[in-house]
Design a protein around this motif. Sequence first.
Motif, mmCIF file in Angstrom:
data_model
loop_
_atom_site.group_PDB
_atom_site.id
_atom_site.type_symbol
_atom_site.label_atom_id
_atom_site.label_comp_id
_atom_site.label_asym_id
_atom_site.label_seq_id
_atom_site.Cartn_x
_atom_site.Cartn_y
_atom_site.Cartn_z
ATOM 1 N N VAL A 12 40.791 34.441 33.707
ATOM 2 C CA VAL A 12 40.045 35.047 34.816
ATOM 3 C C VAL A 12 39.385 33.962 35.672
ATOM 4 N N LEU A 13 38.651 33.077 35.026
ATOM 5 C CA LEU A 13 37.985 31.972 35.727
ATOM 6 C C LEU A 13 38.581 30.611 35.383
ATOM 7 N N ALA A 168 44.201 44.072 28.808
ATOM 8 C CA ALA A 168 43.979 45.512 28.960
ATOM 9 C C ALA A 168 43.185 46.106 27.800
ATOM 10 N N ALA A 169 43.469 45.662 26.579
ATOM 11 C CA ALA A 169 42.752 46.204 25.415
ATOM 12 C C ALA A 169 41.267 45.877 25.479
ATOM 13 N N ILE A 182 37.432 46.443 34.874
ATOM 14 C CA ILE A 182 38.430 45.973 35.834
ATOM 15 C C ILE A 182 39.417 45.070 35.112
ATOM 16 N N ARG A 183 40.683 45.410 35.174
ATOM 17 C CA ARG A 183 41.734 44.545 34.620
ATOM 18 C C ARG A 183 42.073 43.487 35.674
ATOM 19 N N PHE A 184 41.811 42.233 35.353
ATOM 20 C CA PHE A 184 42.030 41.144 36.308
ATOM 21 C C PHE A 184 43.512 40.832 36.437
ATOM 22 N N ARG A 189 42.809 40.772 44.342
ATOM 23 C CA ARG A 189 42.708 42.142 43.843
ATOM 24 C C ARG A 189 41.321 42.397 43.245
ATOM 25 N N LEU A 190 40.772 41.423 42.558
ATOM 26 C CA LEU A 190 39.428 41.578 41.998
ATOM 27 C C LEU A 190 38.412 41.827 43.102
ATOM 28 N N LYS A 191 38.535 41.088 44.182
ATOM 29 C CA LYS A 191 37.605 41.261 45.301
ATOM 30 C C LYS A 191 37.679 42.691 45.847
#
Length: 204
Positions: A12-13, A168-169, A182-184, A189-191
């Motif tokens: 994610v980051l 997802a889990a 929120i699934r990254f 899309r995250l924004k």
Amino acid sequence: MKKNIIFDLGGVLIDWNPRYFYRSVFNDDARMEDFLSTCCNSEWIVAMDAGLTAKENIARGQKTCPKYARELALYDEGWHHMFGGAIEGTVEILKDLKKAGTPLYALTNWSAEKFPWAKKNFPFLDLFEGIVVSGEEKVIKPNPEIYKRLLARYNLKAEDCVFIDDNAANVEAARALGMAGIRFTSPARLKEELSALDNRPSHK
């Protein structure tokens, strides 16, 4: 009151992938993929996220996977070369949220012995008001217990939190506790999804 945003880190980051290191070890993608699927797989790696040291886990892996004993032995010293760097688009989102005064937290499956290196090498981790590391807790996502520990430690209510993860889990586990999940998939899309949450009608 602003919602609390809880970020996963790897995927994610932070871009982390053992292939970044092991391609130079194998020089043979087929053998590398066999190694990564049978020996240095997610089940083996997650044992360190759950509390084992690299030394302990390597010794255990060498017993069950002797044909790749040499390659497993290289994991500890090669770990620092498994990073592709920060995922800059997500880091920018993180910084924007911080500027807006949004409370930020992190919940990560990460080895306790390796996390200090990450803190030193990714300065944006200082933007979080709190970070819960699975290796320190000896419990990993998606076990509900680690989410509950974060909520209790920082006096957060699940319904006031948004949880972001590429797994997802892990997202489903957060939702089951009452968080927005929120699934990254990408920073763009995250924004969009964070903006949609901001604009969602409130129900009183």
